[in-house]
Design an enzyme around this catalytic site. Structure first.
Site, mmCIF file in Angstrom:
data_model
loop_
_atom_site.group_PDB
_atom_site.id
_atom_site.type_symbol
_atom_site.label_atom_id
_atom_site.label_comp_id
_atom_site.label_asym_id
_atom_site.label_seq_id
_atom_site.Cartn_x
_atom_site.Cartn_y
_atom_site.Cartn_z
ATOM 1 N N GLY A 71 12.855 7.141 -12.733
ATOM 2 C CA GLY A 71 13.409 5.906 -12.785
ATOM 3 C C GLY A 71 14.855 5.793 -12.846
ATOM 4 N N GLY A 87 9.205 3.856 -5.758
ATOM 5 C CA GLY A 87 9.024 5.587 -5.456
ATOM 6 C C GLY A 87 8.433 5.722 -4.706
ATOM 7 N N ASP A 88 7.491 5.334 -3.330
ATOM 8 C CA ASP A 88 7.561 5.017 -2.511
ATOM 9 C C ASP A 88 8.802 5.032 -1.226
ATOM 10 O OD1 ASP A 88 4.596 4.971 -2.330
ATOM 11 O OD2 ASP A 88 4.399 3.144 -2.280
ATOM 12 N N GLY A 120 1.060 -1.577 -0.196
ATOM 13 C CA GLY A 120 0.184 -0.067 0.136
ATOM 14 C C GLY A 120 0.492 1.027 0.264
ATOM 15 N N ASN A 180 5.462 10.538 -10.560
ATOM 16 C CA ASN A 180 6.726 10.052 -11.737
ATOM 17 C C ASN A 180 6.562 11.042 -12.879
ATOM 18 O OD1 ASN A 180 4.937 8.523 -13.223
ATOM 19 N ND2 ASN A 180 4.664 6.627 -12.262
#
Length: 303
Positions: free
Chosen positions: A214, A244-245, A39, A182
């Site tokens: 990225g 990304g998190d 999550g 992103n």
């Protein structure tokens, strides 16, 4: 020590590993299956805790086995769960296919996350005492807006990851300090495919933007300043889920500690580069000692 509050989702990630992701109507055989706590909210909370901050999670899990496991995982990672509600029904799940190139495709079923449509008693007090509030879009927008506005009332820095990407209301953007899309999300929000141009366009709505690129690193833009690009370490990715998190959670800690933006972005990119070399989301997130050691190694190799 810094304190990061996170208002967002908790999911159990159901991950299938395959050589090549199936096309529509196609069946493929996977080589492995794992259940991994995830999550976007919980991931960012774990990343920030691993990076050395006190972290509190605001959200919900279901009254099921996944819910118990999600809460336990957060607590074992050092995240305070006093504001993580338990609701009737199932916890959120994310159904993820990871291919041999480290790419992924994800279907999220909200479950208990859909019940987080407002701040509960005590949530605003918690936010008011934080150095930053991390927000994403895997819970109802009403709660995201309420959290952002609470943070603004108490001069707490708000950092929004606009994922899953959707149209963002002006009243939400007015309460956001730093937007971290992103490159695909930035394009979707602006209609502009060039990341630098997209970041510049987003500055009409928020004061600061970081576009993650990225393997190419990240791009920072702020009103009245020249855009800044920070490259990412070159690594071989095995699973990009949660990268990304990891970046956002680590970046929040670096900024809360007062690091300059360039240094903060480099540190966050180092953390993300470590995470993509491991499988899973929360299970792949590096600890502060690992980030510092890798950052020192990166400096030696580039000097």
């Amino acid at each position: 020590m810094t304190h990061i509050a996170v208002l967002g989702s908790t999911n159990m990630d159901l991950v299938a590993y395959v050589a090549k992701a199936p096309q529509r109507g196609e069946t493929v055989t996977g080589r492995e299956f794992r259940t991994i706590p995830g999550g976007k909210g919980a991931n960012q909370a774990v990343a920030a805790a691993h990076a050395g901050s006190d972290v509190s999670m605001i959200g919900a899990v279901g009254a099921d086995a996944f819910g118990s496991q999600l809460r336990t995982t957060l607590e074992h990672s050092g995240v305070d769960t006093d504001h993580l509600r338990t609701t009737e029904g199932p916890s959120g799940t994310a159904h993820i296919v990871v291919d041999d190139e480290g790419g992924n495709a994800i279907v999220v079923v909200p479950g208990a996350n859909a019940t987080v449509d407002h701040l509960a008693p005590g949530d605003e007090v918690l936010i008011a005492g934080a150095d930053a509030l991390l927000l994403q879009l895997e819970i109802p927008l009403a709660a995201v807006l309420a959290g952002a506005e609470a943070a603004r009332r108490h001069s707490v820095r708000t950092i929004l990851t606009p994922s899953p990407v959707q149209s963002l209301p002006p009243e939400l953007l007015a309460s956001i300090d730093l937007l971290v899309p992103n490159e695909h999300e930035a394009a979707a929000l602006t209609g502009v495919t060039d990341p630098r141009e997209a970041a510049t366009a987003l500055l009409d709505q928020v004061p600061e933007v970081v576009v993650t690129l990225g393997a190419a690193g990240s791009l920072y833009a702020a009103r009245g300043a020249e855009p800044l690009t920070v490259p990412a370490p070159r690594v071989t990715a095995v699973d990009s889920t949660g990268a990304g998190d990891t970046f956002v959670g680590t970046l929040a800690v670096a900024l809360a500690e007062g690091r300059p933006m360039r240094a903060a972005l480099a540190w966050a990119s180092t953390a993300a580069s470590l995470s993509v070399q491991r499988v899973g989301a929360s299970s792949s997130m590096p600890y502060r000692s690992e980030i510092d050691a890798q950052a020192a190694s990166n400096t030696r190799h580039t000097s």
